[in-house]
Scaffold this motif. Structure first.
Motif, mmCIF file in Angstrom:
data_model
loop_
_atom_site.group_PDB
_atom_site.id
_atom_site.type_symbol
_atom_site.label_atom_id
_atom_site.label_comp_id
_atom_site.label_asym_id
_atom_site.label_seq_id
_atom_site.Cartn_x
_atom_site.Cartn_y
_atom_site.Cartn_z
ATOM 1 N N GLY A 1 55.815 41.458 35.051
ATOM 2 C CA GLY A 1 54.453 41.427 34.560
ATOM 3 C C GLY A 1 53.517 40.782 35.557
ATOM 4 N N VAL A 2 52.244 41.128 35.453
ATOM 5 C CA VAL A 2 51.223 40.596 36.364
ATOM 6 C C VAL A 2 50.102 39.985 35.543
ATOM 7 C CG1 VAL A 2 49.605 41.087 38.225
ATOM 8 C CG2 VAL A 2 51.776 42.329 38.113
ATOM 9 N N HIS A 3 49.799 38.734 35.850
ATOM 10 C CA HIS A 3 48.712 38.006 35.209
ATOM 11 C C HIS A 3 47.397 38.697 35.537
ATOM 12 C CE1 HIS A 3 47.331 34.392 33.256
ATOM 13 N NE2 HIS A 3 46.506 34.103 34.235
ATOM 14 N N GLY A 4 46.506 38.810 34.573
ATOM 15 C CA GLY A 4 45.260 39.525 34.779
ATOM 16 C C GLY A 4 44.040 38.638 34.705
ATOM 17 N N HIS A 5 42.954 39.151 35.253
ATOM 18 C CA HIS A 5 41.654 38.520 35.113
ATOM 19 C C HIS A 5 41.022 39.051 33.832
ATOM 20 C CE1 HIS A 5 37.387 37.643 35.926
ATOM 21 N NE2 HIS A 5 37.826 36.716 36.746
ATOM 22 N N PRO A 6 40.250 38.244 33.095
ATOM 23 C CA PRO A 6 39.715 38.738 31.816
ATOM 24 C C PRO A 6 38.705 39.863 31.968
ATOM 25 C CG PRO A 6 38.819 36.563 32.347
ATOM 26 C CD PRO A 6 39.922 36.820 33.333
ATOM 27 N N HIS A 7 38.016 39.947 33.080
ATOM 28 C CA HIS A 7 36.969 40.954 33.234
ATOM 29 C C HIS A 7 37.174 41.850 34.454
ATOM 30 C CE1 HIS A 7 34.928 38.501 30.264
ATOM 31 N NE2 HIS A 7 34.941 37.473 31.075
ATOM 32 N N ASP A 8 37.780 41.361 35.491
ATOM 33 C CA ASP A 8 37.839 42.068 36.764
ATOM 34 C C ASP A 8 39.185 42.740 36.998
ATOM 35 O OD1 ASP A 8 35.372 40.990 37.085
ATOM 36 O OD2 ASP A 8 35.897 39.660 38.763
ATOM 37 N N THR A 9 39.156 43.778 37.814
ATOM 38 C CA THR A 9 40.381 44.375 38.334
ATOM 39 C C THR A 9 41.024 43.389 39.312
ATOM 40 O OG1 THR A 9 39.443 46.584 38.131
ATOM 41 C CG2 THR A 9 41.274 46.332 39.655
ATOM 42 N N ARG A 10 42.331 43.370 39.365
ATOM 43 C CA ARG A 10 43.045 42.590 40.381
ATOM 44 C C ARG A 10 43.791 43.549 41.302
ATOM 45 N NH1 ARG A 10 47.091 38.100 38.975
ATOM 46 N NH2 ARG A 10 46.846 37.717 41.203
ATOM 47 N N LEU A 11 43.834 43.238 42.578
ATOM 48 C CA LEU A 11 44.638 43.956 43.559
ATOM 49 C C LEU A 11 45.742 43.003 44.006
ATOM 50 C CD1 LEU A 11 41.891 45.762 45.686
ATOM 51 C CD2 LEU A 11 43.077 46.563 43.639
ATOM 52 N N ALA B 1 52.257 48.055 49.302
ATOM 53 C CA ALA B 1 51.058 48.574 48.648
ATOM 54 C C ALA B 1 50.368 47.433 47.914
ATOM 55 C CB ALA B 1 51.428 49.695 47.666
ATOM 56 N N LEU B 2 49.163 47.722 47.424
ATOM 57 C CA LEU B 2 48.470 46.841 46.496
ATOM 58 C C LEU B 2 48.429 47.540 45.142
ATOM 59 C CD1 LEU B 2 45.418 45.486 48.546
ATOM 60 C CD2 LEU B 2 47.494 44.264 47.932
ATOM 61 N N ALA B 3 48.901 46.857 44.118
ATOM 62 C CA ALA B 3 48.857 47.412 42.770
ATOM 63 C C ALA B 3 47.497 47.143 42.152
ATOM 64 C CB ALA B 3 49.951 46.802 41.910
ATOM 65 N N VAL B 4 46.941 48.145 41.479
ATOM 66 C CA VAL B 4 45.657 48.027 40.806
ATOM 67 C C VAL B 4 45.929 47.565 39.385
ATOM 68 C CG1 VAL B 4 43.542 49.226 40.139
ATOM 69 C CG2 VAL B 4 44.736 49.883 42.241
ATOM 70 N N ILE B 5 45.601 46.308 39.100
ATOM 71 C CA ILE B 5 45.886 45.700 37.803
ATOM 72 C C ILE B 5 44.583 45.647 36.997
ATOM 73 C CG2 ILE B 5 46.815 43.693 36.608
ATOM 74 C CD1 ILE B 5 48.840 45.217 38.370
ATOM 75 N N PRO B 6 44.551 46.275 35.824
ATOM 76 C CA PRO B 6 43.306 46.307 35.048
ATOM 77 C C PRO B 6 42.986 44.948 34.452
ATOM 78 C CG PRO B 6 45.098 47.290 33.801
ATOM 79 C CD PRO B 6 45.644 47.011 35.168
#
Length: 603
Positions: free
Chosen positions: A521-531, A565-570
């Motif tokens: 799993g990847v921790h996310g930002h509440p509003h922004d996309t993460r790379l 690569a860089l994963a695009v995390i919503p």
């Protein structure tokens, strides 16, 4: 660099170093409805504090990692749009409202400039339009307002609503120009490498252009056994048989055989080639030699017929295909001496910062320049021709002169995109009257990135022999991509804004993205996309998974150095096993292979 497959559970040294000292599950919070983004102590406390800060300047040297715990489903702050359905590149895109700079809101922290007059507002012929991808994504197909392109008057405040969504910014970069640069002929050789075909590569001859022997052995006529013919009766005088490069041979009589080499022209009348190891010879009482084949020699055996690979006029490659070493070989075989390609975009690199050292160990509060050595080869892998890097002091006048005088198609700056006391990019763009297309992006790391359209270079002055290479005929409109100063944040800006822009300018194929399941799993930002840097590995079932790497803070390069690569995390993050879109790096095996059936080039 590791490829996309490998033995499950075994990783190379670089990957082990990139994840050293961190648990695999330490980068993601459990997906619980009650999790609070303000959850206090622990290894994610710094990340949560960063997320609570306004989206403004990303300070140089910051190494914090943005994000909060994922709560329930994805953030309700805005629906997640699949970034890969955003069209980009080569003028092959559905009509979309152009993503532009955000509203002209005065910022007292930045240098004031005269007001050029009232904002003309959106163009009357461009209104809100439905999102063409909404239906495929299960979202309501409602019109979205189209921001107008306006000249850069005053920069916006670094507030939450000012930055463009990541996929919108990427589409705006791809659509900033109408299509590729001018095309021309280039000699078949190293100068053509990395360019893109401006027209289809069609065969100028049949390949092979005559019936050819695929093996060393004997050319035989009819069923065996065969009488071995003296070379002089079929081939040229003094020959040991039929060799590659010789002209047409005389017909081979039925029941006869003659020695032939790989690549040699098949003589008229020959029905097959018998490999040397499959034939047996015997001397006859009359002094002749008889050839027999215990396995036989069916018609057509080991003969490459004329036109087996292609016929004259066949399309070998579509427009938009990148010129690789293999393409050079194919073009040569097909009869080409030069290729018709788009010109490479010329990119001038300006590295800003008084704190940067260019050799030795960091000392006395100064740090090594990591971007100067990295950007030129990275851009070259994207198909660009580079000038620099040039290292500039934190001086507004020096930056203005450098940008105003550059004749490159694209100027890339590093650092100075925020609103600090020595951040001079925005004031320079205002002074130049630049049109700000993207001013901040909802992405972590790298949100202070920007894209601007510049006018023609001021004057005709050249900055030495190296800068003179940037002078090119053709379009006079230039663009500037402002990258943040932190290394991984700069990489994020490079892939978000520079790569789509350069893809359109160079005419490159649009590579369809791949989606790969996340190994963790990847921790996310509440509003922004993460790379997030990921390494592609094979799991225990033989499938490819993307393993998120640690050391992915804005100032860190340790993770990206081991990544594929860089994963695009919503926004909100992604769970283990969830598919993620990947931005392949130019040197990864997936990043260098165009998708089968992809289209490119101009119509």
């Amino acid at each position: 660099m590791p490829g996309p497959t490998g033995d499950p559970g075994e990783f190379d040294d670089a990957l082990a170093i990139a994840n050293a000292g961190r648990a695999r599950t330490g980068d993601v919070a459990p997906r619980t409805a009650s999790a609070s983004p303000q959850a206090g102590a622990g290894p994610r406390a710094d990340a949560a504090r960063q997320d609570a800060e306004p989206r403004g300047a990303e300070p140089r040297g910051a190494a914090s990692q943005g994000g909060t715990s994922r709560t329930g489903e994805r953030s309700g702050d805005g629906a997640w749009f699949d970034p890969w359905h955003a069209p980009w590149g080569n003028n092959r895109r559905e009509p979309q409202p152009e993503a532009a700079a955000v509203a002209d809101t005065p910022d007292p922290a930045r240098e004031p400039s005269p007001d050029p007059g009232p904002d003309p507002g959106p163009s009357p012929d461009r209104g809100p339009s439905p999102d063409p991808n909404a239906e495929s994504l299960g979202l309501p197909n409602t019109p979205a307002p189209a921001p107008a392109r306006t000249p850069h008057r005053s920069s916006p405040s670094p507030r939450s609503g000012a930055h463009a969504p990541w996929h919108v910014a990427r589409a705006a970069a791809a659509g900033a120009v109408d299509g590729p640069l001018d095309a021309g002929a280039v000699a078949l050789g190293p100068e053509a490498l990395g360019r893109v075909l401006a027209g289809a590569l069609t065969a100028l001859t049949d390949l092979p252009s005559f019936d050819t022997s695929a093996m060393d052995g004997w050319a035989v006529s009819g069923p065996g056994p065969w009488r071995v013919t003296a070379p002089r009766t079929v081939a040229s005088a003094g020959s040991a048989g039929i060799l590659a490069g010789q002209g047409p041979a005389r017909p081979l009589p039925d029941g006869h055989a003659i020695r032939i080499a790989t690549g040699a022209r098949i003589p008229p009348g020959a029905s097959a080639v018998l490999r040397s190891e499959h034939g047996e010879t015997a001397e006859q009482p009359d002094g002749s030699t008889l050839l027999s084949a215990p396995r036989g020699a069916p018609p057509g055996q080991d003969i490459r017929p004329r036109g087996q690979e292609c016929r004259n006029g066949d399309q070998l490659l579509a427009p938009g295909a990148p010129v690789t070493p293999a393409v050079l070989g194919l073009a040569a075989a097909a009869g080409y001496d030069e290729l018709w390609t788009y010109r490479r975009p010329v990119v001038e690199i300006l590295v800003l910062g008084d704190e940067l050292l260019h050799s030795g160990l960091p000392q006395d509060g100064r740090i090594r320049d990591a971007l100067g050595p990295m950007l030129a080869p990275w851009l070259h892998a994207m198909g660009a021709e580079t000038v620099g890097p040039r290292h500039l002091a934190d001086d507004a006048g020096v930056l203005y002169e450098a940008v105003a005088g550059s004749t490159a198609d694209v100027v890339i700056t590093t650092g100075g995109t925020a609103a600090g006391p020595v951040d001079h990019v925005h004031p320079t763009l205002r002074r130049l009257g630049a049109e700000l297309l993207v001013d901040g992006v909802q992405v972590r790391p790298g949100h202070p990135m920007l894209l601007a359209r510049l006018g023609p270079a001021e004057g005709s002055a050249r900055r030495g022999r190296r800068a003179g290479r940037a002078a090119r005929p053709g379009r006079s409109v230039r663009h500037l991509v402002g990258l943040p100063g932190n290394p991984l944040a700069a990489v994020s800006g490079l892939l978000t804004l520079a790569e789509p822009l350069l893809g359109t300018l160079s005419g490159r194929m649009r590579a369809e993205p791949r989606r790969v399941r996340l190994a963790d799993g990847v921790h996310g930002h509440p509003h922004d996309t993460r790379l997030v840097p990921v390494a592609c590995r094979t799991d225990e079932k033989g499938g490819v998974v993307a393993l998120p790497l640690h050391f992915n803070g804005p100032a860190m390069l340790r993770g990206i150095a081991a990544a594929d690569a860089l994963a695009v995390i919503p926004p909100g993050g992604a769970a283990e096993g969830e598919p993620a879109a990947l931005l392949d790096l130019p040197w990864s095996s997936a990043g260098t292979a165009p998708e089968t059936g992809a289209h490119g080039g101009r119509a």
